[in-house]
Every structure is written in structure tokens, then in C-alpha cells.
Design a protein around this motif. Structure first.
Motif, short mmCIF file in Angstrom:
data_model
loop_
_atom_site.label_atom_id
_atom_site.label_comp_id
_atom_site.label_asym_id
_atom_site.label_seq_id
_atom_site.Cartn_x
_atom_site.Cartn_y
_atom_site.Cartn_z
N GLY A 61 -80.77 -67.48 40.31
CA GLY A 61 -80.28 -66.48 39.38
C GLY A 61 -78.77 -66.35 39.39
N ALA A 62 -78.30 -65.21 38.91
CA ALA A 62 -76.87 -64.99 38.71
C ALA A 62 -76.46 -63.61 39.24
N ILE A 63 -75.21 -63.53 39.68
CA ILE A 63 -74.64 -62.27 40.16
C ILE A 63 -73.28 -62.05 39.50
N LEU A 343 -70.62 -44.85 40.72
CA LEU A 343 -69.65 -44.10 39.91
C LEU A 343 -68.36 -43.81 40.65
N GLU A 344 -68.42 -43.37 41.90
CA GLU A 344 -67.21 -43.01 42.62
C GLU A 344 -66.32 -44.23 42.88
N ASP A 345 -66.94 -45.37 43.11
CA ASP A 345 -66.18 -46.60 43.37
C ASP A 345 -65.81 -47.35 42.09
N ASP A 346 -66.33 -46.88 40.94
CA ASP A 346 -66.16 -47.59 39.67
C ASP A 346 -66.53 -49.07 39.86
N LEU A 347 -67.69 -49.28 40.45
CA LEU A 347 -68.16 -50.62 40.79
C LEU A 347 -69.47 -50.91 40.07
N VAL A 348 -69.56 -52.07 39.43
CA VAL A 348 -70.77 -52.51 38.74
C VAL A 348 -71.30 -53.77 39.42
N VAL A 349 -72.58 -53.77 39.74
CA VAL A 349 -73.24 -54.95 40.31
C VAL A 349 -74.42 -55.31 39.42
N ILE A 350 -74.44 -56.55 38.93
CA ILE A 350 -75.53 -57.04 38.09
C ILE A 350 -76.16 -58.25 38.76
N VAL A 351 -77.48 -58.23 38.86
CA VAL A 351 -78.24 -59.34 39.43
C VAL A 351 -79.37 -59.71 38.47
N LEU A 352 -79.44 -60.98 38.08
CA LEU A 352 -80.51 -61.48 37.22
C LEU A 352 -81.15 -62.69 37.89
N GLU A 353 -82.49 -62.71 37.96
CA GLU A 353 -83.19 -63.77 38.69
C GLU A 353 -84.52 -64.06 37.99
N HIS A 354 -85.04 -65.30 38.15
CA HIS A 354 -86.27 -65.62 37.40
C HIS A 354 -87.33 -66.36 38.21
N THR A 355 -87.32 -66.20 39.54
CA THR A 355 -88.37 -66.83 40.35
C THR A 355 -89.01 -65.83 41.32
#
Length: 377
Positions: A61-63, A343-355
């Protein structure tokens, strides 16, 4: 199999995104990257994590990680197609599973802002034969409606070989006489049914398909050009669209078979790339798509009729233990997804996976820890 392109960024890169209605500076959203020299060690750490979870935990997947509107990391590892040994790339399109619900919620908020609906409206205002009375749009949004699980209804009451669409499932609910779990507003019960009903309301009010509504009102304005709603019953497979897999006997990847619930949209079935999903977070949080008032509602805990808070806003889970975290995970037919905003850190984490990766919560904690220990800006 492993893409190390993200580590080649050596200066800030900006991509301008303009809405379809205006090209002035106020309608532009920029995608920006941190300079490589400032975060070289951080990217090395995240590269190592990505390689490790691919090898040890079968992560394909992707991060993407961004802080204060700047992308710190955007990379992928593993295969898109196991038979052809095709590697994943930045244009690989993932099924979002339940992360799709925030798009449904935003569509509802757009209609609310246009005075085409009210959050206090009941479903029977739009579907008079809907068998569950006094169910409001608001209760659907924050999972306090008490509706039965449409998965069960489809598996036990649907008689056709082809999977039901939203309209067919609405008709099935009307005729199947399945009891609801509780009266509206009495409790919190996470409900896929509620979000397919919301998508059905969007279609009824807008006079167009849910797919078309999202395309013209969200995807095109935010230039999410690789994003779409996919219904396997009616739509053809798109370029770079991934299948979901499961691991068999520890080494072989098998495609997940279709189910009777695959053609329902609103609770799932938004497909997108990882950068398109980041465009979504920028657009949603910038005020370019919906008002701040609407966004505040999406990011606020719901409550029961008894005043008890529930850990869900509109399309987002809410964690208020420690710092406030707005997030959602998804799990469907081999796809595992997560979008988290600290929100406090103004941090976004996205994880997409397909297995069928099974450690999304743990992975998010590891990413957060790496950022905290290695970001020197």
C-alpha cells in the motif's frame, strides 16, 4: 516493488488546485512538500518502516504524511497485481471502504448549506414508505438512528443473483419487515445502513446519481481527477483500479470474491489515489468546499436524546482522550484504509492498503512516533 521517489524531493514543490467556479487566489489550494534537506532523516526512517511492514506484515500500500499543509512523506510499497508482478505507484487507485463516509457527510452538508435539506428532516420526508419513523438526517450522520444492518438484510432477504443497488435496497427495507435496533436517538450504533440511506437522500434531492453528485460537487472542484464512486454492477473498471486480496497459506495472494453487498454506495465504494485523498483533506479543511460552521459540525461529537456524547461526528470518528483526533478507518474486501488528523499537531496521516493488512491502529502510532522523534522543523 519499492518506490523511493519521495526521497528525491530537494525543494518545495507547489501544485495549484483551483475550483471549477473561480480562479481567483482565494479559491486556490496548494500542495506543498517540505525541502529534502530538512527532513532527509525522517524520510529515511519512514522508508525503513515501509519496507519492514511490507516484508514482515504483508503490507502492500501507500503512506502519506503532512504537517502544517506540507507533505513530509508520500510513498508506496508492494504490488498492485500479484499475478503480473506490477508494482504500486502514485496513480494506484484504492477502494476507501468506510473512509468513504466522510464524502457522503460532506455531500449532505452541501445540500444543507444550499437549503435543499435540513438536518432535522426525517427520511420519510423523502421516502414516504421508509418503514422506520422519526429517523432524522442528523441521527443517520452520527449513527444514532438504530437502523438494522443492511448486510444482514441483503444476505437473508435478497433473492436476485445480482447485488442490490441503493434504490433496490431501499425498496427491500420497505418490504422486508426487519426490526430496528432501537428508537432513533436512544443510543450509538455504528451503521453502514445509515450512510447508504444518506447517499440515497442525496440522489433523491439532487436528481442525479450519488456518483455524479460527488464528481461535480467535490472531485472536480478539488481536481481529484483519479477519484470516483464505483458500483461493480453498473460501472466498468477504471485504469489503475486495484483489487483487494487476502493472503492464503502464508504466501499466495488471492483476489477477494464479490459479495451481495458490493453495489451499495455511500457507506463505501469511493475509490481514489493517496494524493487525491490528501487534496480532499486540504479542500475540506480550507473552507473552499463547505463552511466552517459545517466543518465544525462534522468534527463535533454527536449525542443521544439523553445528552450522552457519542464518539462520532458526521463521517468522522472523534477521539477526545488527550489531544483531539479526527479519524476514520475502513475495511472492505481486502482494502484497509485510514485517514487521521491530529488537530493540535496539524498533522495528517493517510494509509491505503489492499491485501487485508490488520494493524492499522498500531501503524498510525508508529508513524506518529517517528514524526515526533525525527521532525526538526
Amino acid at each position: 516493488m519499492y518506490n523511493n521517489s519521495s526521497s528525491s524531493q530537494s525543494l518545495v514543490v507547489e501544485t495549484e488546485i483551483t475550483t471549477t467556479e473561480s480562479t481567483n487566489s482565494e479559491s486556490q489550494i496548494s500542495i506543498q512538500y517540505y525541502p529534502e534537506k530538512e527532513i532527509r532523516h525522517l524520510r529515511y526512517k519512514l522508508d525503513s518502516l515501509l519496507k519492514r511492514i511490507n516484508k514482515r506484515h504483508d503490507f502492500h500500500g501507500a503512506i502519506l504524511v503532512a504537517k502544517k499543509g506540507n507533505i513530509l512523506y508520500n510513498n508506496q510499497v508492494g504490488y498492485a497485481d500479484f499475478k503480473k508482478k506490477t508494482p504500486l505507484n502514485e496513480k494506484s487507485v484504492f477502494q476507501l471502504a468506510s473512509v468513504s463516509k466522510q464524502f457522503t457527510a460532506a455531500a449532505i452538508m452541501l445540500l444543507n448549506e444550499r437549503n435543499q435539506i435540513k438536518l432535522s428532516d426525517t427520511v420519510t420526508a423523502y421516502f414516504p414508505r421508509f418503514p422506520y419513523k422519526q429517523v432524522t438526517i442528523r441521527s443517520l450522520l452520527n449513527h444514532t438512528a438504530g437502523l438494522p444492518n443492511y448486510f444482514w438484510v441483503a444476505e437473508h432477504k435478497w433473492r436476485s443473483k445480482e447485488a442490490p443497488t441503493n434504490s433496490e435496497m431501499m425498496a427491500l427495507l420497505e418490504s422486508s419487515n426487519v426490526q430496528r435496533y432501537f428508537k432513533p436517538g436512544r443510543n450509538f450504533d455504528y451503521s453502514n445502513t445509515g450512510y447508504f440511506v444518506l447517499a440515497s437522500i442525496v440522489e433523491k434531492v439532487s436528481g442525479t446519481s450519488f456518483s455524479s453528485f460527488l464528481k461535480s460537487n467535490i472531485f472536480e472542484p478539488l481536481q481529484m481527477k483519479y477519484s470516483y464512486v464505483y458500483n461493480p454492477k453498473n460501472d466498468s473498471i477504471h485504469e489503475n483500479q486495484l483489487d483487494g486480496y487476502r493472503l492464503y497459506k502464508g504466501w499466495r495472494h488471492l483476489k477477494i470474491n464479490n459479495t451481495v453487498n458490493d453495489a451499495i454506495v455511500g457507506d463505501k465504494n469511493v475509490y481514489t489515489t493517496i494524493e487525491d485523498l490528501y487534496k480532499w483533506t486540504l479542500g475540506l479543511n480550507s473552507g473552499k468546499l463547505i463552511s466552517q460552521e459545517s466543518l465544525d459540525l462534522m468534527y463535533s461529537e454527536g449525542e443521544t436524546v439523553y445528552g450522552r456524547k457519542v464518539p462520532y461526528g458526521f463521517g468522522f470518528r472523534i477521539n477526545t482522550e488527550g489531544q483531539k483526533i479526527i479519524y476514520h478507518h475502513g475495511k472492505w474486501n481486502g482494502f484497509r484504509t485510514g485517514l487521521t488528523k491530529y488537530l493540535e499537531d496539524d498533522l495528517v496521516v493517510i494509509v491505503l492498503e489492499h491485501t487485508s493488512y490488520s494493524a492499522m491502529t498500531s501503524l498510525n502510532k508508529k508513524i506518529k512516533k517517528i514524526i515526533a522523534e525525527n521532525l526538526e522543523v
